[in-house]
Design a protein around this motif. Structure first.
Motif, PDB file in Angstrom:
ATOM      1  N   GLY A  92       0.772  -1.232   0.000  1.00 41.43           N
ATOM      2  CA  GLY A  92       0.000   0.000   0.000  1.00 41.43           C
ATOM      3  C   GLY A  92       0.798   1.274   0.000  1.00 41.43           C
ATOM      4  N   PHE A  93       2.100   1.188  -0.126  1.00 50.10           N
ATOM      5  CA  PHE A  93       2.954   2.373  -0.168  1.00 50.10           C
ATOM      6  C   PHE A  93       2.704   3.129  -1.468  1.00 50.10           C
ATOM      7  CE2 PHE A  93       7.426   3.956  -1.175  1.00 50.10           C
ATOM      8  CZ  PHE A  93       7.280   5.117  -0.439  1.00 50.10           C
ATOM      9  N   ARG A  94       2.293   4.387  -1.376  1.00 50.28           N
ATOM     10  CA  ARG A  94       1.976   5.180  -2.558  1.00 50.28           C
ATOM     11  C   ARG A  94       2.623   6.566  -2.443  1.00 50.28           C
ATOM     12  NH1 ARG A  94       1.015   0.810  -3.544  1.00 50.28           N
ATOM     13  NH2 ARG A  94      -0.870  -0.159  -4.430  1.00 50.28           N
ATOM     14  N   PRO A  95       3.903   6.694  -2.784  1.00 49.09           N
ATOM     15  CA  PRO A  95       4.575   7.995  -2.683  1.00 49.09           C
ATOM     16  C   PRO A  95       4.091   8.952  -3.759  1.00 49.09           C
ATOM     17  CG  PRO A  95       6.002   6.395  -3.746  1.00 49.09           C
ATOM     18  CD  PRO A  95       4.782   5.636  -3.280  1.00 49.09           C
ATOM     19  N   SER A  96       4.188  10.227  -3.477  1.00 48.72           N
ATOM     20  CA  SER A  96       3.802  11.256  -4.444  1.00 48.72           C
ATOM     21  C   SER A  96       5.010  12.087  -4.855  1.00 48.72           C
ATOM     22  CB  SER A  96       2.723  12.162  -3.837  1.00 48.72           C
ATOM     23  OG  SER A  96       3.153  12.708  -2.600  1.00 48.72           O
ATOM     24  N   ALA A  97       6.201  11.544  -4.708  1.00 48.72           N
ATOM     25  CA  ALA A  97       7.428  12.266  -5.019  1.00 48.72           C
ATOM     26  C   ALA A  97       7.606  12.413  -6.523  1.00 48.72           C
ATOM     27  CB  ALA A  97       8.636  11.543  -4.423  1.00 48.72           C
TER      28      ALA A  97
ATOM     29  N   THR B  30      13.512  13.579   6.484  1.00 49.34           N
ATOM     30  CA  THR B  30      13.889  14.083   5.158  1.00 49.34           C
ATOM     31  C   THR B  30      13.394  13.156   4.065  1.00 49.34           C
ATOM     32  OG1 THR B  30      15.860  15.159   6.066  1.00 49.34           O
ATOM     33  CG2 THR B  30      15.819  14.759   3.695  1.00 49.34           C
ATOM     34  N   VAL B  31      13.624  11.850   4.235  1.00 51.27           N
ATOM     35  CA  VAL B  31      13.158  10.877   3.249  1.00 51.27           C
ATOM     36  C   VAL B  31      11.632  10.886   3.171  1.00 51.27           C
ATOM     37  CG1 VAL B  31      13.055   8.413   2.680  1.00 51.27           C
ATOM     38  CG2 VAL B  31      15.190   9.419   3.506  1.00 51.27           C
ATOM     39  N   ARG B  32      10.975  10.971   4.330  1.00 48.73           N
ATOM     40  CA  ARG B  32       9.509  10.986   4.372  1.00 48.73           C
ATOM     41  C   ARG B  32       8.959  12.227   3.650  1.00 48.73           C
ATOM     42  NH1 ARG B  32       8.475  10.084   9.898  1.00 48.73           N
ATOM     43  NH2 ARG B  32       8.391   7.854   9.442  1.00 48.73           N
ATOM     44  N   GLY B  33       9.573  13.372   3.903  1.00 50.58           N
ATOM     45  CA  GLY B  33       9.122  14.593   3.249  1.00 50.58           C
ATOM     46  C   GLY B  33       9.298  14.541   1.743  1.00 50.58           C
ATOM     47  N   LEU B  34      10.420  14.000   1.289  1.00 46.70           N
ATOM     48  CA  LEU B  34      10.656  13.886  -0.150  1.00 46.70           C
ATOM     49  C   LEU B  34       9.670  12.919  -0.799  1.00 46.70           C
ATOM     50  CD1 LEU B  34      14.554  13.813  -0.110  1.00 46.70           C
ATOM     51  CD2 LEU B  34      13.154  15.588  -1.157  1.00 46.70           C
TER      52      LEU B  34
END
Length: 240
Positions: free
Chosen positions: A117-122, A200-204
């Protein structure tokens, strides 16, 4: 030296297995079993994946510490004295092999995170930022691990030196926000190095990077890498 280390890794697949299986177990535990218990305001898989990346780095360091200590205590370094081989190449090869092995494990963990379910928006640029921070963190922990391995008295004790680093991600914002922790633990979590790296990784990955966290993360990584490098070279010269 690097080819030699890769051959040792291929003959000991348990090192790679441990670096992957433990974070994988934690992922299932935190996301599927305990995830709904944490109120983090976002999809918990998105929140936990950066912490799992750092946890993967920490769980992959023990084989490096053991290998470095074995080279030092079993006479391999002494044999190099009569050869035209840069003794610094021994340390560099261990760090590079650790980085490559850890990055493979991290790629596997991220792949499984997508299935959970990981859905990054980077954006593409932000993904490059994630890669840069992760590589810098692995480099820093790699040099610190090499220094620990050189300082240990035996391969057995070298393997135990990495335990504190394995615990630190749990005392950070990896799995729950620091402001939800109790007094003392909250302050420690807010100011320890892994929290700034994770944030930092989470924000990116969420498309909302924090400049303050990024500066702190880079500063921590550079500082740890420098300390580990200088400590490793000094111990290597003294004992070798």
């Amino acid at each position: 030296m690097l080819r030699r280390n890769f051959r040792h890794t291929m003959r000991n697949p348990l090192a790679m297995f441990n670096a992957i299986i433990m974070p994988l177990v934690l992922m299932f535990l935190m996301v599927y079993i305990l995830g709904d218990a944490f109120n983090v305001g976002v999809n918990y898989a998105d929140y936990a994946t950066p912490g799992l990346i750092v946890t993967t780095i920490c769980y992959g360091i023990s084989p490096t510490a053991i290998a470095v200590n074995s080279d030092m205590t079993k006479g391999f370094i002494n044999r190099l004295r009569v050869m035209h081989v840069s003794r610094g190449a021994v340390l560099n090869a261990h760090v590079i092999e650790t980085m490559l092995r850890t990055l493979v494990a991290i790629a596997f963990i991220i792949g499984v995170s997508f299935l959970m379910g990981f859905r990054p928006s980077a954006s593409f640029t932000q993904w490059l930022g994630v890669i840069g921070i992760v590589v810098l963190a692995v480099l820093a922990i790699g040099w610190l691990t090499v220094a620990f391995g050189l300082a240990a008295k035996s391969p057995e004790s070298a393997g135990l030196i990495g335990v504190p680093l394995m615990i630190l991600p749990f005392l950070s914002s990896a799995f729950t926000p620091a402001d939800k922790m109790g007094p003392g633990a909250r302050q420690f979590a807010e100011y320890q190095p892994f929290t700034s790296i994770i944030e930092t990784v989470r924000g990116l990955l969420t498309g909302a990077p924090s400049t303050g966290s990024a500066i702190a993360a880079v500063a921590w990584c550079v500082g740890i890498a420098l300390i580990g490098y200088l400590w490793a070279r000094r111990t290597f010269t003294k004992r070798g």
